[in-house]
Design a protein around this motif. Structure first.
Motif, PDB file in Angstrom:
ATOM      1  N   SER A   1      93.383 -27.272 137.270  1.00 27.80           N
ATOM      2  CA  SER A   1      94.619 -27.994 137.354  1.00 27.80           C
ATOM      3  C   SER A   1      95.673 -27.618 136.423  1.00 27.80           C
ATOM      4  CB  SER A   1      94.241 -29.301 136.999  1.00 27.80           C
ATOM      5  OG  SER A   1      93.061 -29.726 137.839  1.00 27.80           O
ATOM      6  N   ALA A   2      96.918 -27.804 136.977  1.00 24.50           N
ATOM      7  CA  ALA A   2      98.087 -27.558 136.323  1.00 24.50           C
ATOM      8  C   ALA A   2      98.451 -29.029 135.386  1.00 24.50           C
ATOM      9  CB  ALA A   2      99.347 -27.296 136.947  1.00 24.50           C
ATOM     10  N   VAL A   3      98.676 -28.759 134.218  1.00 25.58           N
ATOM     11  CA  VAL A   3      99.070 -30.047 133.498  1.00 25.58           C
ATOM     12  C   VAL A   3     100.571 -29.687 132.829  1.00 25.58           C
ATOM     13  CG1 VAL A   3      98.223 -31.783 131.574  1.00 25.58           C
ATOM     14  CG2 VAL A   3      96.590 -30.443 132.896  1.00 25.58           C
ATOM     15  N   PRO A   4     101.390 -30.075 133.336  1.00 26.29           N
ATOM     16  CA  PRO A   4     102.993 -29.870 132.955  1.00 26.29           C
ATOM     17  C   PRO A   4     103.157 -30.782 131.783  1.00 26.29           C
ATOM     18  CG  PRO A   4     103.224 -30.946 135.054  1.00 26.29           C
ATOM     19  CD  PRO A   4     101.565 -30.880 134.799  1.00 26.29           C
ATOM     20  N   GLY A   5     103.797 -30.338 130.734  1.00 25.69           N
ATOM     21  CA  GLY A   5     104.319 -31.191 129.744  1.00 25.69           C
ATOM     22  C   GLY A   5     104.069 -30.444 128.469  1.00 25.69           C
ATOM     23  N   THR A   6     104.604 -31.186 127.369  1.00 25.27           N
ATOM     24  CA  THR A   6     104.806 -30.494 126.049  1.00 25.27           C
ATOM     25  C   THR A   6     103.283 -30.546 125.175  1.00 25.27           C
ATOM     26  OG1 THR A   6     105.634 -30.436 123.863  1.00 25.27           O
ATOM     27  CG2 THR A   6     105.915 -32.553 125.026  1.00 25.27           C
ATOM     28  N   PHE A   7     102.739 -29.783 124.606  1.00 24.52           N
ATOM     29  CA  PHE A   7     101.647 -29.928 123.941  1.00 24.52           C
ATOM     30  C   PHE A   7     101.775 -30.712 122.400  1.00 24.52           C
ATOM     31  CE2 PHE A   7     102.164 -25.252 123.721  1.00 24.52           C
ATOM     32  CZ  PHE A   7     102.844 -25.338 122.170  1.00 24.52           C
TER      33      PHE A   7
ATOM     34  N   ALA B   1      91.063 -26.516 127.994  1.00 22.22           N
ATOM     35  CA  ALA B   1      92.510 -26.725 128.090  1.00 22.22           C
ATOM     36  C   ALA B   1      93.081 -25.335 127.662  1.00 22.22           C
ATOM     37  CB  ALA B   1      92.967 -27.941 127.565  1.00 22.22           C
ATOM     38  N   ASP B   2      94.241 -24.674 128.187  1.00 22.50           N
ATOM     39  CA  ASP B   2      94.815 -23.671 127.765  1.00 22.50           C
ATOM     40  C   ASP B   2      96.159 -24.130 127.479  1.00 22.50           C
ATOM     41  OD1 ASP B   2      95.588 -21.166 126.634  1.00 22.50           O
ATOM     42  OD2 ASP B   2      95.947 -20.273 128.808  1.00 22.50           O
ATOM     43  N   LEU B   3      96.754 -24.257 126.297  1.00 22.57           N
ATOM     44  CA  LEU B   3      98.159 -24.879 126.006  1.00 22.57           C
ATOM     45  C   LEU B   3      98.922 -23.677 125.912  1.00 22.57           C
ATOM     46  CD1 LEU B   3      97.043 -27.301 123.070  1.00 22.57           C
ATOM     47  CD2 LEU B   3      97.003 -27.594 125.389  1.00 22.57           C
ATOM     48  N   GLY B   4     100.152 -23.714 126.713  1.00 22.83           N
ATOM     49  CA  GLY B   4     101.052 -22.793 126.848  1.00 22.83           C
ATOM     50  C   GLY B   4     100.637 -21.682 127.744  1.00 22.83           C
TER      51      GLY B   4
ATOM     52  N   TYR C   1      92.278 -26.628 132.508  1.00 20.76           N
ATOM     53  CA  TYR C   1      93.438 -27.236 132.615  1.00 20.76           C
ATOM     54  C   TYR C   1      94.291 -26.450 131.864  1.00 20.76           C
ATOM     55  CZ  TYR C   1      91.175 -31.815 132.903  1.00 20.76           C
ATOM     56  OH  TYR C   1      90.374 -32.683 133.311  1.00 20.76           O
ATOM     57  N   MET C   2      95.364 -25.894 132.897  1.00 20.35           N
ATOM     58  CA  MET C   2      96.701 -24.990 132.463  1.00 20.35           C
ATOM     59  C   MET C   2      97.693 -25.856 132.128  1.00 20.35           C
ATOM     60  SD  MET C   2      94.874 -22.289 133.349  1.00 20.35           S
ATOM     61  CE  MET C   2      95.988 -21.053 133.254  1.00 20.35           C
ATOM     62  N   ASN C   3      98.061 -25.678 130.828  1.00 19.83           N
ATOM     63  CA  ASN C   3      99.301 -26.326 130.455  1.00 19.83           C
ATOM     64  C   ASN C   3     100.366 -25.469 129.850  1.00 19.83           C
ATOM     65  OD1 ASN C   3     100.236 -27.252 127.263  1.00 19.83           O
ATOM     66  ND2 ASN C   3     100.865 -28.605 129.170  1.00 19.83           N
TER      67      ASN C   3
ATOM     68  N   VAL D   1      92.808 -15.508 130.333  1.00 22.37           N
ATOM     69  CA  VAL D   1      92.258 -16.284 129.424  1.00 22.37           C
ATOM     70  C   VAL D   1      91.190 -17.170 129.887  1.00 22.37           C
ATOM     71  CG1 VAL D   1      92.639 -18.156 127.818  1.00 22.37           C
ATOM     72  CG2 VAL D   1      94.332 -16.378 127.889  1.00 22.37           C
ATOM     73  N   MET D   2      91.356 -17.994 130.894  1.00 26.82           N
ATOM     74  CA  MET D   2      90.484 -18.723 131.804  1.00 26.82           C
ATOM     75  C   MET D   2      89.051 -17.878 132.030  1.00 26.82           C
ATOM     76  SD  MET D   2      90.754 -21.952 131.263  1.00 26.82           S
ATOM     77  CE  MET D   2      91.911 -23.269 131.287  1.00 26.82           C
ATOM     78  N   SER D   3      89.329 -16.884 132.669  1.00 23.32           N
ATOM     79  CA  SER D   3      88.374 -15.917 133.050  1.00 23.32           C
ATOM     80  C   SER D   3      87.259 -15.759 131.855  1.00 23.32           C
ATOM     81  CB  SER D   3      88.669 -14.671 133.774  1.00 23.32           C
ATOM     82  OG  SER D   3      89.793 -14.729 135.044  1.00 23.32           O
ATOM     83  N   GLU D   4      87.939 -15.269 130.813  1.00 20.25           N
ATOM     84  CA  GLU D   4      87.242 -14.768 129.743  1.00 20.25           C
ATOM     85  C   GLU D   4      86.447 -16.199 129.084  1.00 20.25           C
ATOM     86  OE1 GLU D   4      89.868 -13.047 126.918  1.00 20.25           O
ATOM     87  OE2 GLU D   4      89.758 -11.025 128.145  1.00 20.25           O
ATOM     88  N   ILE D   5      87.013 -17.235 129.184  1.00 27.97           N
ATOM     89  CA  ILE D   5      86.408 -18.507 128.592  1.00 27.97           C
ATOM     90  C   ILE D   5      85.189 -18.779 129.595  1.00 27.97           C
ATOM     91  CG2 ILE D   5      86.663 -21.029 128.189  1.00 27.97           C
ATOM     92  CD1 ILE D   5      89.514 -20.326 127.566  1.00 27.97           C
ATOM     93  N   VAL D   6      85.260 -18.491 130.584  1.00 30.71           N
ATOM     94  CA  VAL D   6      84.388 -19.043 131.780  1.00 30.71           C
ATOM     95  C   VAL D   6      83.099 -18.091 131.447  1.00 30.71           C
ATOM     96  CG1 VAL D   6      83.742 -18.923 134.108  1.00 30.71           C
ATOM     97  CG2 VAL D   6      85.708 -20.185 133.681  1.00 30.71           C
ATOM     98  N   GLU D   7      83.484 -16.756 131.391  1.00 28.83           N
ATOM     99  CA  GLU D   7      82.422 -15.732 131.253  1.00 28.83           C
ATOM    100  C   GLU D   7      81.699 -16.116 129.763  1.00 28.83           C
ATOM    101  OE1 GLU D   7      84.609 -12.291 131.376  1.00 28.83           O
ATOM    102  OE2 GLU D   7      85.256 -12.703 133.385  1.00 28.83           O
ATOM    103  N   ALA D   8      82.614 -16.525 128.867  1.00 17.87           N
ATOM    104  CA  ALA D   8      81.890 -16.791 127.470  1.00 17.87           C
ATOM    105  C   ALA D   8      80.742 -18.007 127.646  1.00 17.87           C
ATOM    106  CB  ALA D   8      82.847 -17.053 126.744  1.00 17.87           C
ATOM    107  N   ILE D   9      81.278 -18.919 128.644  1.00 20.83           N
ATOM    108  CA  ILE D   9      80.162 -19.945 128.504  1.00 20.83           C
ATOM    109  C   ILE D   9      79.157 -19.419 129.222  1.00 20.83           C
ATOM    110  CG2 ILE D   9      80.031 -22.185 130.016  1.00 20.83           C
ATOM    111  CD1 ILE D   9      82.876 -22.556 129.665  1.00 20.83           C
TER     112      ILE D   9
END
Length: 382
Positions: free
Chosen positions: A140-146, A57-60, A96-98, A70-78
């Motif tokens: 996925s998009a996850v709208p809402g406050t973290f 999950a990426d919050l904000g 999850y994109m929040n 950010v997500m690309s770098e996380i996937v590459e790190a995995i």
């Protein structure tokens, strides 16, 4: 005023959009990369059996190029960590994109095709899979406050957040007297002139919010999951020990020049306060220990120049022709215009940020202004 109703980065890809004016945030993301890679490695190392499905999950996340970067770098790190450990990578990645409900998610997802191409090309995968090294990425998009629940129980392995936790869930209560008059007169945030009751109100709101963030993630994350949070803060317990709020003081000064010319009502300025709080590590540690679900794995801090990262797009002729003050003014406008419009109206925005640019230019001509950025890495205890 609750941020869920009013706060969003400027949408689209125009000259005042967040997508075109988030260079400082991009710089901060690069500073967080090492902590992210370490956290990913620790997650994979800590399990005897390979993880089949991994929740991230990426919050904000906001919008523009930084979000999927950010997500690309996380996937590459995995991918890199799996290779280094000589283990199979997760078969499925749930990404999850929040952000808040008003975020420009359309801008984010318009970039998904290039995101899939990038990670497929980077990791030598067949692009027909829309995934990487034989896995599938489900975004996925996850709208809402973290500052509340967002994800199913025990579904998240890794949480990332950059340049977001300094935003509070709301403007603190207790900033007005019994007659409804603003107590933070002439200011729009914490400043050296703010009375103690204002400092206490902001501090309490931060404690409430951060504890809610920890409690919510503690339910959503698996045992041993990791969380890397990066945000603007301050160096000590003393709110006025550094210029961690000075960007807001200059904006207040710009507003007050408009008050002096009858363009803005003084009462309007006195009744406006930003939902922004620069915390220090000691405050964070206290709340983390009080909540009890997480352990601090590491923490570090960096100083970031106000104009750092603004030259990353050297081929942008428009940016190249602008002064430092104008560039920083656009950066601030991209992030805070929504809450200013809500309170003051749209009609003063151009004039306000023109004046702000002049004040910032003068400030930068006299000093090397810096942000203090905190990075904290947490481990889920139980």
């Amino acid at each position: 005023m609750e941020t869920v109703e009013t706060l969003h980065m400027n949408k689209g890809a125009g000259e005042t959009s967040y997508a075109m004016n988030s260079f400082i945030q991009r710089k901060i993301i690069t500073l967080t990369k090492e902590a992210t890679e370490k956290a990913i490695m620790e997650i994979l190392c800590s399990r005897r059996e390979p993880i089949m499905k991994m929740g991230i999950a990426d919050l904000g996340c906001s919008s523009g190029p930084n979000a999927l970067r950010v997500m690309s770098e996380i996937v590459e790190a995995i991918y890199a960590a799996s290779n280094m450990l000589d283990r199979p990578a997760p078969k499925e990645l749930m990404l999850y994109m929040n952000d808040l409900f008003t975020n420009d998610f359309n801008n984010v997802f318009a970039s998904l095709p290039s995101f899939h191409k990038r990670i497929s090309r980077k990791n030598g995968d067949d692009s027909r899979n829309n995934g990487y090294f034989g896995s599938n990425c489900f975004v996925s998009a996850v709208p809402g406050t973290f500052y509340g629940r967002l994800f199913p129980t025990k579904s998240i392995h890794f949480v990332h957040s950059s340049s977001s936790i300094h935003w509070l869930s709301r403007v603190p209560s207790g900033l007005e007297d019994k007659n409804g008059k603003g107590l933070n007169k002439g200011n729009i945030s914490i400043s050296k002139k703010s009375p103690n009751c204002v400092l206490e109100a902001y501090s309490q709101q931060f404690k409430n919010d951060f504890s809610c963030l920890l409690e919510s993630r503690s339910q959503e994350m698996v045992y041993g999951g990791r969380m890397v949070l990066s945000f603007l803060g301050r160096q000590s317990m003393d709110h006025t020990s550094s210029n961690c709020y000075y960007q807001w003081e200059l904006l207040a000064n710009a507003l007050m020049t408009m008050v002096s010319e009858g363009l803005v009502e003084e009462e309007k300025v006195d009744s406006f306060n930003t939902p922004y709080y620069a915390s220090c590590y000691e405050e964070l540690k206290t709340e983390i220990e009080k909540e009890g679900s997480f352990m601090v794995y590491s923490h570090e801090a960096y100083e970031v120049d106000w104009d750092d990262g603004m030259y990353l797009q050297s081929d942008n002729d428009i940016l190249g022709a602008m002064s430092k003050g104008e560039r920083f003014s656009r950066t601030m406008r991209a992030g805070v215009e929504s809450i200013l419009k809500y309170h003051f109206g749209n009609h003063i925005m151009d004039e306000l940020f023109q004046r702000y640019a002049i004040l910032v230019e003068d400030h930068l001509s006299k000093t090397r202004a810096k942000f203090f950025n905190l990075i904290i890495s947490l481990v889920k205890r139980h």
